[in-house]
Design a protein around this motif. Structure first.
Motif, PDB file in Angstrom:
ATOM      1  N   GLY A   1      -2.036  10.662  20.597  1.00  0.00           N
ATOM      2  CA  GLY A   1      -2.164  10.320  19.183  1.00  0.00           C
ATOM      3  C   GLY A   1      -1.431  11.299  18.292  1.00  0.00           C
ATOM      4  N   SER A   2      -1.543  12.586  18.613  1.00  0.00           N
ATOM      5  CA  SER A   2      -0.857  13.618  17.822  1.00  0.00           C
ATOM      6  C   SER A   2       0.650  13.492  17.944  1.00  0.00           C
ATOM      7  CB  SER A   2      -1.303  15.011  18.295  1.00  0.00           C
ATOM      8  OG  SER A   2      -2.679  15.203  18.078  1.00  0.00           O
ATOM      9  N   ASN A   3       1.129  13.227  19.169  1.00  0.00           N
ATOM     10  CA  ASN A   3       2.570  13.111  19.376  1.00  0.00           C
ATOM     11  C   ASN A   3       3.143  11.903  18.651  1.00  0.00           C
ATOM     12  OD1 ASN A   3       5.003  12.153  21.485  1.00  0.00           O
ATOM     13  ND2 ASN A   3       4.893  14.342  21.066  1.00  0.00           N
ATOM     14  N   ALA A   4       2.359  10.829  18.557  1.00  0.00           N
ATOM     15  CA  ALA A   4       2.822   9.645  17.836  1.00  0.00           C
ATOM     16  C   ALA A   4       3.105   9.972  16.373  1.00  0.00           C
ATOM     17  CB  ALA A   4       1.782   8.528  17.939  1.00  0.00           C
ATOM     18  N   VAL A   5       2.244  10.783  15.770  1.00  0.00           N
ATOM     19  CA  VAL A   5       2.457  11.203  14.382  1.00  0.00           C
ATOM     20  C   VAL A   5       3.724  12.045  14.271  1.00  0.00           C
ATOM     21  CG1 VAL A   5       1.511  12.554  12.465  1.00  0.00           C
ATOM     22  CG2 VAL A   5      -0.003  11.116  13.847  1.00  0.00           C
ATOM     23  N   GLU A   6       3.919  12.949  15.234  1.00  0.00           N
ATOM     24  CA  GLU A   6       5.108  13.809  15.219  1.00  0.00           C
ATOM     25  C   GLU A   6       6.387  12.979  15.296  1.00  0.00           C
ATOM     26  OE1 GLU A   6       4.773  16.660  18.338  1.00  0.00           O
ATOM     27  OE2 GLU A   6       3.059  17.688  17.442  1.00  0.00           O
ATOM     28  N   LEU A   7       6.372  11.931  16.110  1.00  0.00           N
ATOM     29  CA  LEU A   7       7.557  11.082  16.221  1.00  0.00           C
ATOM     30  C   LEU A   7       7.901  10.426  14.885  1.00  0.00           C
ATOM     31  CD1 LEU A   7       7.012   9.354  19.693  1.00  0.00           C
ATOM     32  CD2 LEU A   7       8.603  11.195  19.136  1.00  0.00           C
ATOM     33  N   LEU A   8       6.896   9.889  14.209  1.00  0.00           N
ATOM     34  CA  LEU A   8       7.145   9.276  12.906  1.00  0.00           C
ATOM     35  C   LEU A   8       7.672  10.309  11.905  1.00  0.00           C
ATOM     36  CD1 LEU A   8       4.106   6.847  12.453  1.00  0.00           C
ATOM     37  CD2 LEU A   8       6.494   6.236  12.911  1.00  0.00           C
TER      38      LEU A   8
ATOM     39  N   ASN B   1       9.439  12.797  12.561  1.00  0.00           N
ATOM     40  CA  ASN B   1      10.817  13.139  12.929  1.00  0.00           C
ATOM     41  C   ASN B   1      11.765  11.950  12.850  1.00  0.00           C
ATOM     42  OD1 ASN B   1      10.285  15.885  13.485  1.00  0.00           O
ATOM     43  ND2 ASN B   1       9.500  15.370  15.518  1.00  0.00           N
ATOM     44  N   GLY B   2      11.287  10.848  12.283  1.00  0.00           N
ATOM     45  CA  GLY B   2      12.149   9.706  12.085  1.00  0.00           C
ATOM     46  C   GLY B   2      12.358   8.844  13.314  1.00  0.00           C
ATOM     47  N   VAL B   3      11.510   8.999  14.325  1.00  0.00           N
ATOM     48  CA  VAL B   3      11.618   8.209  15.550  1.00  0.00           C
ATOM     49  C   VAL B   3      10.702   6.997  15.437  1.00  0.00           C
ATOM     50  CG1 VAL B   3      11.308   8.194  18.053  1.00  0.00           C
ATOM     51  CG2 VAL B   3      12.111  10.272  16.893  1.00  0.00           C
ATOM     52  N   ALA B   4      11.184   5.823  15.836  1.00  0.00           N
ATOM     53  CA  ALA B   4      10.377   4.606  15.778  1.00  0.00           C
ATOM     54  C   ALA B   4      10.743   3.704  16.951  1.00  0.00           C
ATOM     55  CB  ALA B   4      10.586   3.878  14.458  1.00  0.00           C
ATOM     56  N   GLY B   5       9.917   2.675  17.167  1.00  0.00           N
ATOM     57  CA  GLY B   5      10.182   1.742  18.250  1.00  0.00           C
ATOM     58  C   GLY B   5       9.949   2.338  19.617  1.00  0.00           C
ATOM     59  N   CYS B   6       9.100   3.348  19.698  1.00  0.00           N
ATOM     60  CA  CYS B   6       8.845   4.043  20.957  1.00  0.00           C
ATOM     61  C   CYS B   6       7.375   3.996  21.344  1.00  0.00           C
ATOM     62  CB  CYS B   6       9.287   5.504  20.867  1.00  0.00           C
ATOM     63  SG  CYS B   6      11.072   5.729  20.839  1.00  0.00           S
TER      64      CYS B   6
ATOM     65  N   VAL C   1       0.831  -1.210   0.000  1.00  0.00           N
ATOM     66  CA  VAL C   1       0.000   0.000   0.000  1.00  0.00           C
ATOM     67  C   VAL C   1       0.862   1.255   0.000  1.00  0.00           C
ATOM     68  CG1 VAL C   1      -1.863   1.211   1.224  1.00  0.00           C
ATOM     69  CG2 VAL C   1      -1.784  -1.277   1.240  1.00  0.00           C
ATOM     70  N   GLY C   2       2.134   1.097   0.343  1.00  0.00           N
ATOM     71  CA  GLY C   2       3.031   2.242   0.427  1.00  0.00           C
ATOM     72  C   GLY C   2       3.090   2.855   1.814  1.00  0.00           C
ATOM     73  N   ILE C   3       2.562   2.158   2.797  1.00  0.00           N
ATOM     74  CA  ILE C   3       2.580   2.664   4.178  1.00  0.00           C
ATOM     75  C   ILE C   3       4.000   2.560   4.719  1.00  0.00           C
ATOM     76  CG2 ILE C   3       1.733   2.256   6.523  1.00  0.00           C
ATOM     77  CD1 ILE C   3      -0.884   1.253   5.275  1.00  0.00           C
ATOM     78  N   GLU C   4       4.483   3.676   5.291  1.00  0.00           N
ATOM     79  CA  GLU C   4       5.880   3.756   5.718  1.00  0.00           C
ATOM     80  C   GLU C   4       6.057   3.703   7.234  1.00  0.00           C
ATOM     81  OE1 GLU C   4       7.771   7.019   3.019  1.00  0.00           O
ATOM     82  OE2 GLU C   4       5.614   7.416   3.229  1.00  0.00           O
ATOM     83  N   GLY C   5       4.979   3.852   7.982  1.00  0.00           N
ATOM     84  CA  GLY C   5       5.054   3.822   9.434  1.00  0.00           C
ATOM     85  C   GLY C   5       3.709   3.437  10.006  1.00  0.00           C
ATOM     86  N   LEU C   6       3.710   2.883  11.224  1.00  0.00           N
ATOM     87  CA  LEU C   6       2.481   2.368  11.816  1.00  0.00           C
ATOM     88  C   LEU C   6       2.340   2.845  13.261  1.00  0.00           C
ATOM     89  CD1 LEU C   6       0.026   0.377  11.510  1.00  0.00           C
ATOM     90  CD2 LEU C   6       1.541  -1.386  12.462  1.00  0.00           C
ATOM     91  N   ILE C   7       1.124   3.235  13.630  1.00  0.00           N
ATOM     92  CA  ILE C   7       0.804   3.608  15.010  1.00  0.00           C
ATOM     93  C   ILE C   7      -0.129   2.550  15.574  1.00  0.00           C
ATOM     94  CG2 ILE C   7      -0.355   5.300  16.488  1.00  0.00           C
ATOM     95  CD1 ILE C   7       0.643   7.464  14.539  1.00  0.00           C
ATOM     96  N   VAL C   8       0.279   1.937  16.681  1.00  0.00           N
ATOM     97  CA  VAL C   8      -0.480   0.866  17.327  1.00  0.00           C
ATOM     98  C   VAL C   8      -1.046   1.375  18.642  1.00  0.00           C
ATOM     99  CG1 VAL C   8      -0.343  -1.430  18.369  1.00  0.00           C
ATOM    100  CG2 VAL C   8       0.923  -0.929  16.264  1.00  0.00           C
ATOM    101  N   ILE C   9      -2.366   1.339  18.778  1.00  0.00           N
ATOM    102  CA  ILE C   9      -3.038   1.794  19.990  1.00  0.00           C
ATOM    103  C   ILE C   9      -3.522   0.569  20.753  1.00  0.00           C
ATOM    104  CG2 ILE C   9      -4.897   3.232  20.933  1.00  0.00           C
ATOM    105  CD1 ILE C   9      -4.941   4.664  18.153  1.00  0.00           C
ATOM    106  N   GLY C  10      -3.016   0.360  21.970  1.00  0.00           N
ATOM    107  CA  GLY C  10      -3.418  -0.810  22.739  1.00  0.00           C
ATOM    108  C   GLY C  10      -2.588  -0.968  23.995  1.00  0.00           C
TER     109      GLY C  10
END
Length: 319
Positions: free
Chosen positions: A268-275, A277-282, A92-101
């Motif tokens: 939720g907003s901060n999670a988008v900001e992290l992606l 800014n190139g931050v992952a695994g957090c 699909v071209g998705i480059e990053g994922l946010i998991v809520i749980g």
């Protein structure tokens, strides 16, 4: 990063929809495309992925549950399942994922990060059992649901001069039991983080009865054991008229409180900001009312801690 995905996994909690809304609108504000994955990690494997627009998350901030639904997925726990999930995301071209749980969902997010797919966790669970954040999305709403139920039960306990044992959720964490018990003036609170003695509970009940106390409320966290079992032991030892209420899944539903809506929007907003800014695994969280982030692996390696000072206070005030 131009395309991201969002999913909810594990048990639902009030405020998940507010978090989904925040992710979608924050991403679109930054000219990104957002894709919702239905049914959690299972949706990654079945390719149940759809693009979300601003209107798709309208009028959901006040709704409990999750618009994206949630499900368990055993196949995702296998290396082959996770590889298939990444392939579907890449298609699909998705480059990053946010998991809520909760922590189970975070373990899935951790595994995706380990194989190179950027993922951010947002803590959504009524149990409040995630290290690295003061509160999880849904805890405040569930707490108020429990308090409201106990208030009503106390009316009946007073009218009939009964002892009531109330079992609340929380899995292996005692936060819901402790906070609701302190808020409602419960005589005894049983939580998995602290040992208890049935003899001490019986002595406390008898002492209260001897000084003229007409009713008692005992809160049992599900991680301790069965509310009905505790009630039966009390009835056999004291001959006091005892009733048991298991609140069950009523605690997971309902419109989120203002606090949970704001918390979900911020995280939720901060999670988008992290992606961005190139931050992952957090994982994003809230500490002293400030949004923070920590590595998911670090969070999962720690054990949830109860506020022992609050527990001592509950005992001091229930004499």
């Amino acid at each position: 990063m131009k395309k991201i995905g969002v999913l909810t996994s594990g048990g639902d909690s009030p405020g998940m929809n507010a978090a989904i809304r925040a992710v979608v609108r924050k991403a679109i504000y930054h000219e990104m495309e957002v894709y919702g994955i239905q049914y959690g990690f299972a949706g990654l494997l079945s390719n149940d992925i759809e693009k979300l627009e601003i209107g798709d998350v309208g009028d959901i901030i006040h709704r409990g549950g999750t618009k994206l639904y949630t499900a368990r997925c055993e196949e995702f726990k296998t290396p082959e399942g996770r590889q298939k999930a990444v392939e579907n995301l890449n298609a699909v071209g998705i480059e990053g994922l946010i998991v809520i749980g909760g922590d189970g969902s975070f373990r899935g997010a951790e595994k995706l990060t380990e194989i190179g797919f950027p993922t951010i966790g947002v803590p959504g669970t009524i149990d409040n059992d995630i290290p690295g954040t003061d509160y999880t999305i849904g805890f405040d709403t569930a707490l108020n649901t429990v308090i409201n139920a106990i208030d009503k039960i106390r009316d009946t306990a007073t009218s009939h001069e009964r002892t009531y044992v109330i079992e609340v959720m929380g899995r292996n964490a005692g936060d819901l039991a402790l906070w609701s018990g302190l808020a409602d003036g419960a005589e005894t609170i049983l939580i998995p983080e602290e040992e208890y003695s049935m003899d001490d509970i019986i002595k406390r009940l008898r002492r209260g009865h001897e000084r003229g106390k007409k009713h008692s409320i005992i809160i049992v966290a599900e991680g301790v054991g069965s509310g009905p079992d505790v009630g039966q032991k009390i009835k056999e030892a004291t001959e006091l008229e005892t009733r048991v209420t298991v609140l069950g899944h009523i605690q997971r539903g309902g419109s989120p409180t203002g606090y949970d809506r704001v918390l979900a929007s911020r995280l939720g907003s901060n999670a988008v900001e992290l992606l961005l800014n190139g931050v992952a695994g957090c994982m994003v969280g809230i500490i002293n009312n400030k949004v923070v982030h920590r590595g998911i692996s670090e969070v999962l390696s720690e054990k949830h801690q109860i506020d022992k000072e609050m527990y001592r206070l509950s005992q001091e005030l229930s004499i």
